[in-house]
Enzyme design. Structure first.
Site, PDB file in Angstrom:
ATOM      1  N   ASP A  85      -5.728  -7.962  -8.683  1.00 13.50           N
ATOM      2  CA  ASP A  85      -4.859  -6.810  -8.931  1.00 13.50           C
ATOM      3  C   ASP A  85      -4.118  -6.391  -7.669  1.00 13.50           C
ATOM      4  O   ASP A  85      -4.541  -6.685  -6.552  1.00 13.50           O
ATOM      5  CB  ASP A  85      -5.664  -5.615  -9.468  1.00 13.50           C
ATOM      6  N   GLU A 180      -9.905  -4.162  -7.911  1.00 12.20           N
ATOM      7  CA  GLU A 180     -10.423  -3.779  -6.604  1.00 12.20           C
ATOM      8  C   GLU A 180      -9.725  -2.531  -6.089  1.00 12.20           C
ATOM      9  O   GLU A 180     -10.335  -1.653  -5.498  1.00 12.20           O
ATOM     10  CB  GLU A 180     -10.235  -4.924  -5.599  1.00 12.20           C
TER      11      GLU A 180
HETATM   12 ZN   LIG Z   1      -7.212  -5.922  -1.086  1.00 15.77          ZN
END
Ligand SMILES: [Zn+2]
Length: 440
Positions: A85, A180
């Site tokens: 992401d 994340e």
């Molecule tokens: Zn990162």
């Protein structure tokens, strides 16, 4: 690793960077956005095509795969991880990556917004990159080197190891995770599903970074209930939640203990969001410190401010809730420094000076380390992340890939000793210390 790998890294990076994979904090699903599957599914396909084993997409959106061991001895399984992401902080849709081949120095002006200029004066790391191939976005989006660089490096390393079975290494696991950037990269099942004794996130910046110290982090929410009355009849009755919210903020330190007034090893209390009406208001804080004691102090200070205000205005209701986010991975790693020492050794053998400065943030490795998969963070070369000035050097990515391959080799001759009973006791002690704080 030859120049051919530079081209492979570049091609992979460009392909992955064009795919919109922004995560979304407001979403309740896992992964938080469907579009992350566009890259996750592609990675499944590519891993299969290079001959990786056990390629799997979990129901929480992680791609896992195995590179079989090439040595007879039983050596620890290590994993290389990257997140798919990109940050929700800046536009990540319609990324048009641009390769500035053999950078000749000077300013790089981005074509879609002439105000976005990468100058070596402003960004000194760029000054050392003459002759390298620099990749930027076009001016209106982030680039997503964070962490498509890590994805491209892990994929290239996997392909290289699978094609060269003469290179000695133990079993290697590859993992690509979603979310994340919104702090949800480590699903509860990931530490078990990973099936690795040690791991490395490829999510660091400057050449040589081998990071094993992160903040310890808590989140705090202050909820204020006032007394709501029509303003026409409000005299002596209205208790305005917004005034109380302003007092909380005003009472907290502002010249110290904030992100903008601290650096290095100092922690902080950071208000990042407030919302409300005269009737009720919510204040959202993050608390950060390298030491658990400092973190606890920040929480206590915030609670005290709330309690004092509550005492002066008993008609209102002021609550302060603190929840744990992640813990400094040093507490676990210092009991078994092999993953750090071998990464540093891999750098040195390749003529790269290892750098281990603590990072003022957390990584997926913070959570994995807590779950007993010690996971330092390695450099990729990414710079100016989460905004339009983001850039990366192809040659830095190649150096990172070379370090990973060297690291795999070093682990294959590392003594396979389980941590001593002493060390296990120490790990448990850290667990207990961290857990006590969790309930705070
Ligand atoms: Zn990162």
């Amino acid at each position: 690793m030859k120049a051919a790998c530079d081209r492979e890294l570049e091609e992979r990076f460009l392909r992955y960077a064009r795919i919109d994979t922004q995560s979304d904090e407001a979403s309740k699903t896992s992964p938080s956005t469907r579009k992350q599957y566009d890259l996750l599914n592609l990675l499944v396909k590519e891993l299969k095509s290079i001959g990786a084993r056990d390629v799997k997409l979990t129901d929480y959106g992680a791609v896992l795969a195995t590179i079989p061991s090439t040595v007879k001895a039983h050596v620890p399984t290590i994993a290389f991880l990257a997140h798919v992401d990109t940050a929700p902080a800046f536009n990540g849709t319609g990324v048009k990556p641009i390769v500035h081949r053999k950078y000749a120095g000077g300013d790089i002006v981005l074509p879609d917004d002439a105000n976005i200029v990468l100058s070596p004066e402003q960004f000194p790391y760029l000054a050392g990159k003459n002759g390298e191939d620099i990749i930027t976005a076009s001016g209106t989006t982030l680039l997503g080197a964070d962490d498509k660089a890590g994805v491209a490096i892990a994929m290239t390393v996997a392909r290289h190891l699978l094609e060269n079975p003469d290179l000695p290494h133990g079993q290697i696991r590859i993992g690509f995770t979603p979310d994340e950037e919104i702090g949800r990269g480590v699903h509860a099942n990931l530490p078990g599903d990973l099936r690795a004794e040690f791991a490395y996130t490829l999510d660091g910046a400057e050449l040589g970074e081998v990071v094993y110290e992160t903040f310890s982090a808590d989140k705090a929410t202050v909820h204020i209930e006032g007394v709501s009355i029509h303003p026409g009849q409000a005299r002596d009755k209205l208790v305005n939640a917004l005034h109380l919210a302003a007092k909380v903020i005003d009472t907290l330190p502002q010249a110290t203990l904030t992100p903008e007034t601290t650096a290095d090893r100092q922690g902080f209390i950071h208000i990042y969001q407030m919302s409300g009406t005269a009737a009720a208001a919510d204040l959202h804080f993050i608390l950060r410190d390298f030491e658990l004691e400092g973190l606890r102090d920040h929480g206590e200070l915030l609670k005290q401010v709330c309690a004092t205000l509550q005492a002066t205005e008993p008609r209102a209701s002021i609550t302060c809730t603190i929840t744990s986010q992640y813990r400094n991975m040093r507490y676990w790693l210092e009991n078994d420094m092999r993953p750090v020492e071998l990464a540093r050794e891999a750098c040195r053998q390749l003529g790269i000076e290892p750098i281990s400065t603590p990072i003022r943030g957390g990584t997926d490795g913070s959570r994995l380390t807590e779950k007993n998969v010690p996971t330092p963070n390695l450099f990729t070369g990414m710079q100016n992340i989460h905004g339009p000035h983001e850039w990366i050097s192809v040659q830095d990515m190649a150096r990172a890939a070379t370090v990973c391959i060297k690291l795999a080799e070093l682990w294959s001759s590392a003594p396979h000793v389980a941590p001593s009973a002493d060390q296990v006791d120490q790990r448990k002690a850290v667990d207990a210390a961290a857990l006590v704080d969790w309930s705070g």
